[in-house]
Scaffold this active site. Structure first.
Site, mmCIF file in Angstrom:
data_model
loop_
_atom_site.group_PDB
_atom_site.id
_atom_site.type_symbol
_atom_site.label_atom_id
_atom_site.label_comp_id
_atom_site.label_asym_id
_atom_site.label_seq_id
_atom_site.Cartn_x
_atom_site.Cartn_y
_atom_site.Cartn_z
ATOM 1 N N LYS A 53 0.845 -1.205 0.000
ATOM 2 C CA LYS A 53 0.000 0.000 0.000
ATOM 3 C C LYS A 53 0.879 1.255 0.000
ATOM 4 O O LYS A 53 0.611 2.215 -0.715
ATOM 5 C CB LYS A 53 -0.930 -0.010 1.226
ATOM 6 C CG LYS A 53 -2.044 -1.024 1.105
ATOM 7 C CD LYS A 53 -2.776 -1.288 2.409
ATOM 8 C CE LYS A 53 -3.762 -2.441 2.220
ATOM 9 N NZ LYS A 53 -4.415 -2.861 3.464
ATOM 10 N N GLN A 97 -4.597 -1.213 9.548
ATOM 11 C CA GLN A 97 -4.451 -2.567 9.008
ATOM 12 C C GLN A 97 -5.005 -3.599 9.996
ATOM 13 O O GLN A 97 -4.644 -3.602 11.167
ATOM 14 C CB GLN A 97 -2.964 -2.846 8.711
ATOM 15 C CG GLN A 97 -2.708 -4.178 8.048
ATOM 16 C CD GLN A 97 -3.301 -4.266 6.639
ATOM 17 O OE1 GLN A 97 -3.251 -3.315 5.864
ATOM 18 N NE2 GLN A 97 -3.877 -5.405 6.308
ATOM 19 N N ASP A 120 -11.047 2.868 3.765
ATOM 20 C CA ASP A 120 -11.365 1.430 3.728
ATOM 21 C C ASP A 120 -12.876 1.211 3.690
ATOM 22 O O ASP A 120 -13.337 0.102 3.397
ATOM 23 C CB ASP A 120 -10.794 0.736 4.976
ATOM 24 C CG ASP A 120 -9.668 -0.222 4.642
ATOM 25 O OD1 ASP A 120 -9.512 -0.561 3.454
ATOM 26 O OD2 ASP A 120 -8.958 -0.635 5.573
#
Ligand code: NDP
Length: 283
Positions: A53, A97, A120
């Protein structure tokens, strides 16, 4: 029949290329899109995802930052960091994460992220907006699946779609997005009975189970589009939820693992982050 491969890697590359002028336009206005990824602990799989990422965002000219916190970090510290990033005008997207260490309640941390920076799409505000069909940050994996489906050129409207899996990050948003495309959607899960009878009705079959080779060829309707979301590490190899060799003989289109959905997920994250920076610029 041998299915046509849906090349997630190539489609992701095109998607990322298309973001470049949008990033450049923002930079010209003095806004470098900023994506901050927080990782807690040393989960090796997470470390790979996080690095990818960071690399992807930097390659696009964005300000991609990873904040790596020790395993012992307590919930309050993590939430305080999220709040600090919420208030930071140079950070347009925040991603925590998952999974987090067991002593931290994921829900509390995700809920602390400013919904406008929630690239997200896991915050209840964005999940709720998706449910009622309002513009929202959509979770990257299911968003990527819809893009892949659209590249087949097959009309999605009216098709029978079956999603195996009902997690908040893949299965449920996937089903909602397919519904937005006017599919007739069935969600299957671990309590579903006669699963193969259901999957055999699917014109579009999405597997998000987390079990290697779970979907066998005889569970697939001839001519179906098969999307394999699963990423299972088996003896250092990545294996999908679909038995690829069997399913490709039955399906019309199929995604490989790796090189299918996974590649697209990061591209969608980049797109959400650019969108977040554009929304900030428009304020
Ligand atoms: P979860 O473990 O959260 O969910 C798995 C789902 O599968 C659950 O809803 C579960 O049902 C269902 N399930 C389990 N066993 C069966 C069964 N025997 N029959 C039918 N359904 C079953 O996983 P995620 O949704 O987070 O991830 C799914 C897969 O996708 C994993 O392999 C993961 O690694 C991968 N993934 C890939 C991404 C990518 O970028 N390609 C991103 C995110 C995930 P129940 O709810 O009843 O327990």
């Amino acid at each position: 029949m041998t299915a046509q491969l849906i090349d997630g890697k190539a489609i992701a590359l095109e998607t990322r290329k298309a973001l470049r002028p949008r990033v450049e336009a923002l930079i010209e206005k003095g806004i470098t899109p900023g994506l901050t990824v927080i990782m807690v602990g040393d989960n090796p799989a997470s470390a790979v995802y996080v690095r990818n990422k960071e690399k992807a965002s930097q390659k696009l000219g964005m300000n991609g930052t990873v904040l790596h916190l020790p395993e012992e970090t307590v919930e309050e510290e993590l939430i305080a960091l999220v709040k600090k990033l919420n208030a930071d005008d140079t950070v347009h997207g925040i991603l925590v994460q998952l999974p987090l260490p067991k002593h931290i309640e994921e829900k509390k941390v995700l809920n602390a992220i400013d919904p406008q920076k929630d690239v997200d799409g896991f915050h209840p505000v964005n999940a709720g907006k998706l449910l009622i069909g309002e513009k929202a940050y959509v979770p990257c994996t299911p968003k990527g699946v819809i893009r892949l489906l659209k590249t087949t050129g097959v009309e999605l409207s009216g098709k029978n779609a079956v999603v195996i899996g009902r997690s908040n990050i893949v299965g449920k948003p996937m089903a909602l997005l397919l519904l937005q495309e006017n599919c007739t959607v069935t969600i299957a899960h671990s309590r579903t009975q006669n699963l193969s009878e259901i999957t055999k009705q699917a014109d579009i079959l999405v597997a998000a189970v987390g079990k290697p080779n779970f979907v066998s060829g005889d569970m697939v309707k001839p001519g179906a589009i098969v999307i394999d979301v699963g990423i299972n590490r088996v003896e250092d190899k990545l294996i999908g939820d679909v038995n690829f060799d069997e399913a490709k003989e039955v399906a019309s289109f199929i995604t490989p693992v790796p090189g299918g959905v996974g590649a697209m997920t990061i591209a969608m994250l980049m797109e959400n982050a650019v969108e977040a920076a554009e929304n900030y610029a428009a304020k």
